[in-house]
Write a protein that holds these residues in place. Structure first.
Motif, PDB file in Angstrom:
ATOM      1  N   GLN A  89     -15.207 -17.450 -90.363  1.00  0.00           N
ATOM      2  CA  GLN A  89     -14.124 -18.287 -90.882  1.00  0.00           C
ATOM      3  C   GLN A  89     -13.574 -17.742 -92.201  1.00  0.00           C
ATOM      4  O   GLN A  89     -12.365 -17.807 -92.450  1.00  0.00           O
ATOM      5  N   ALA A  90     -14.432 -17.186 -93.026  1.00  0.00           N
ATOM      6  CA  ALA A  90     -13.943 -16.552 -94.256  1.00  0.00           C
ATOM      7  C   ALA A  90     -13.013 -15.397 -93.914  1.00  0.00           C
ATOM      8  O   ALA A  90     -11.938 -15.244 -94.525  1.00  0.00           O
ATOM      9  N   ALA A  94      -8.974 -15.194 -94.673  1.00  0.00           N
ATOM     10  CA  ALA A  94      -8.472 -14.053 -95.432  1.00  0.00           C
ATOM     11  C   ALA A  94      -7.356 -13.353 -94.653  1.00  0.00           C
ATOM     12  O   ALA A  94      -6.355 -12.897 -95.229  1.00  0.00           O
ATOM     13  N   GLY A  95      -7.511 -13.292 -93.328  1.00  0.00           N
ATOM     14  CA  GLY A  95      -6.478 -12.678 -92.501  1.00  0.00           C
ATOM     15  C   GLY A  95      -5.165 -13.428 -92.529  1.00  0.00           C
ATOM     16  O   GLY A  95      -4.086 -12.820 -92.368  1.00  0.00           O
ATOM     17  N   TYR A  96      -5.221 -14.745 -92.741  1.00  0.00           N
ATOM     18  CA  TYR A  96      -3.984 -15.526 -92.809  1.00  0.00           C
ATOM     19  C   TYR A  96      -3.050 -15.047 -93.933  1.00  0.00           C
ATOM     20  O   TYR A  96      -1.842 -15.296 -93.903  1.00  0.00           O
ATOM     21  N   TRP A 103       0.422 -12.606 -82.377  1.00  0.00           N
ATOM     22  CA  TRP A 103      -0.920 -12.198 -81.966  1.00  0.00           C
ATOM     23  C   TRP A 103      -1.872 -12.152 -83.158  1.00  0.00           C
ATOM     24  O   TRP A 103      -3.069 -12.397 -83.005  1.00  0.00           O
ATOM     25  N   GLN A 104      -1.330 -11.830 -84.337  1.00  0.00           N
ATOM     26  CA  GLN A 104      -2.173 -11.793 -85.533  1.00  0.00           C
ATOM     27  C   GLN A 104      -2.648 -13.195 -85.908  1.00  0.00           C
ATOM     28  O   GLN A 104      -3.819 -13.396 -86.263  1.00  0.00           O
ATOM     29  N   ILE A 105      -1.743 -14.171 -85.828  1.00  0.00           N
ATOM     30  CA  ILE A 105      -2.145 -15.554 -86.097  1.00  0.00           C
ATOM     31  C   ILE A 105      -3.180 -15.999 -85.071  1.00  0.00           C
ATOM     32  O   ILE A 105      -4.197 -16.623 -85.411  1.00  0.00           O
ATOM     33  N   ALA A 106      -2.947 -15.647 -83.800  1.00  0.00           N
ATOM     34  CA  ALA A 106      -3.885 -16.045 -82.743  1.00  0.00           C
ATOM     35  C   ALA A 106      -5.272 -15.451 -82.987  1.00  0.00           C
ATOM     36  O   ALA A 106      -6.290 -16.128 -82.800  1.00  0.00           O
ATOM     37  N   CYS A 108      -6.667 -14.425 -85.924  1.00  0.00           N
ATOM     38  CA  CYS A 108      -7.317 -15.052 -87.079  1.00  0.00           C
ATOM     39  C   CYS A 108      -7.684 -16.502 -86.786  1.00  0.00           C
ATOM     40  O   CYS A 108      -8.759 -16.972 -87.177  1.00  0.00           O
ATOM     41  N   ALA A 109      -6.804 -17.211 -86.081  1.00  0.00           N
ATOM     42  CA  ALA A 109      -7.106 -18.602 -85.733  1.00  0.00           C
ATOM     43  C   ALA A 109      -8.267 -18.679 -84.760  1.00  0.00           C
ATOM     44  O   ALA A 109      -9.050 -19.636 -84.795  1.00  0.00           O
ATOM     45  N   TRP A 110      -8.398 -17.662 -83.887  1.00  0.00           N
ATOM     46  CA  TRP A 110      -9.550 -17.634 -82.982  1.00  0.00           C
ATOM     47  C   TRP A 110     -10.854 -17.493 -83.760  1.00  0.00           C
ATOM     48  O   TRP A 110     -11.842 -18.177 -83.447  1.00  0.00           O
ATOM     49  N   LEU A 111     -10.871 -16.651 -84.783  1.00  0.00           N
ATOM     50  CA  LEU A 111     -12.060 -16.528 -85.620  1.00  0.00           C
ATOM     51  C   LEU A 111     -12.417 -17.871 -86.250  1.00  0.00           C
ATOM     52  O   LEU A 111     -13.580 -18.270 -86.291  1.00  0.00           O
TER      53      LEU A 111
END
Length: 415
Positions: A89-90, A94-96, A103-106, A108-111
């Motif tokens: 989750q950290a 951080a990826g946000y 796809w990048q949001i997907a 990071c949100a998957w993590l």
């Protein structure tokens, strides 16, 4: 079955660190959830539909994470799995800070979604480890109160960020949330790790869990209880403001009332319920849910704005009492009904019921609400009646559900 406990159960500083980790986690979550959509709309060029699709995809892909984590808990213990969830989750938050495409949001949100699923699959196992028999309702109540207050404080901080409205303010929320998970990881270092002895295989695995019919009844009860819990965020505010036409502050008043009652009242109520039969208290909780739903329905048939607001708040109070009565007991019964060697899998299955309810509730409740007040509230009354019937059933077939609150129930009775 004997266990290896690497840390004394009575070590109160380590108990305190676990509570602190839960508070920090809930504070960060409470800050971000109310502004998640706003954050991506403010910091990327994506549309609302694109952001929503990315978050929905991430949530669906994260569904298997909880059951997978259950097997890891049974093999390696809770602490390393919880810490892996913290780090995931950290990294996700951080990826946000740098995402710009769907796809990048997907990803990071998957993590984040997978980390949350893993966290809650481990949560009950850890509490069962820390809390002595007879004290587990109090522990689940205490931690539920702490999480609720953390969510509330986080919500206030998010409101400040929204009022500022700059990209820097939104970024500060994300940075704070990422750091909260790092802090939780550090605090978890002192939490005991309990696992079956080396070389002992949890007999039966998932097959044994899925063949345990009494426990499946308990999971079905958890599903009913969870559906009611999601009504607070999805149905009640929309009904009060958009359907009844009440002032916008009514929705805020409902959330405030719920937060204060759970945050400050749950521990008191659980303490006063000592000696009561658990399944009967669960039935009472569902009755409070049902009474709240009928009051919400009645609010549409009273004359005068002030009276309608009063009936809605009264319904919210009854609804919240159902949450207070049922929350700690459902968690305790689920934990104490699972054998030591398979507790990770058992509680992962129980948590999956909550996850499924969370996935189904938005579409189901909004669809019912669009067809009329009677449709949604009478349907939820039916869910409560089914929950009460299942509570009565598990009181007969699940020993932990038929025992009394505060009793010393053998946790490993099924082994």
């Amino acid at each position: 079955m004997s266990l290896i406990d690497h840390t004394p159960r009575s070590s109160s500083p380590r108990h305190g660190r676990f509570v602190a980790a839960i508070v920090i986690d809930s504070l960060g979550t409470g800050v971000f959830i109310p502004v998640s959509m706003l954050y991506f709309l403010a910091t990327t060029s994506l549309t609302l539909v694109q952001v929503g699709a990315a978050l929905t995809t991430a949530g669906l892909l994260a569904l298997p994470a909880g059951p997978l984590a259950g097997g890891l808990v049974d093999r390696y213990g809770t602490k390393p799995v919880l810490q892996a969830a913290n780090l995931a989750q950290a990294l996700g938050f951080a990826g946000y800070l740098v995402v710009g495409q769907t796809w990048q949001i997907a990803l990071c949100a998957w993590l984040n979604s997978a980390g949350r699923a893993v966290f809650f699959s481990c949560y009950g196992v850890t509490v069962t480890t820390l809390a002595a028999p007879g004290q587990r309702e109090r522990w689940f109540g205490l931690l539920g109160s702490a999480r609720n207050l953390g969510y509330a404080l986080g919500g206030l901080l998010s409101a400040v960020a929204v009022s500022i409205g700059t990209q820097g303010a939104y970024a500060a929320i994300v940075v704070a949330n990422a750091l909260s998970y790092v802090a939780a990881f550090v605090l978890m270092l002192a939490v005991p790790n309990v696992r079956p002895e080396a070389g002992q295989d949890p007999a039966g695995g998932w097959g044994r869990v899925l063949r345990d019919r009494p426990y499946l009844s308990l999971v079905a009860h958890q599903l009913c209880f969870a559906i009611s819990l999601f009504a607070l965020n999805i149905a009640i505010p929309v009904y009060a403001v958009d359907v009844l036409g009440l002032p916008g502050w009514t929705a805020g008043a409902v959330f405030t009332l719920n937060t204060l009652m759970v945050g400050f009242g749950q521990g008191v109520v659980v303490g006063r319920l000592g000696g009561r039969i658990r399944s009967r208290v669960l039935v009472a909780g569902h009755a409070c849910f049902a009474a709240g739903y009928l009051l919400f329905l009645a609010a549409g048939h009273v004359a005068g704005l002030a009276l309608a607001v009063g009936v809605v708040l009264l319904g919210a109070g009854s609804y919240t009492l159902g949450e207070i009565l049922g929350g700690p007991i459902t968690s305790t019964v689920a934990a104490e009904s699972a054998p030591d060697a398979l507790r990770g899998r058992y509680l992962a299955l129980n948590q999956l019921a909550v996850t499924v309810a969370g996935a189904v509730a938005p579409a189901a409740l909004s669809g019912l609400l669009s067809t009329g007040a009677a449709s949604i509230w009478l349907t939820l009354v039916g869910v409560s009646l089914l929950g009460a019937a299942l509570a009565t059933t598990i009181g007969r077939v699940v020993p932990a559900a038929g025992s009394r609150i505060g009793s010393i129930q053998p946790v490993d009775s099924q082994v």
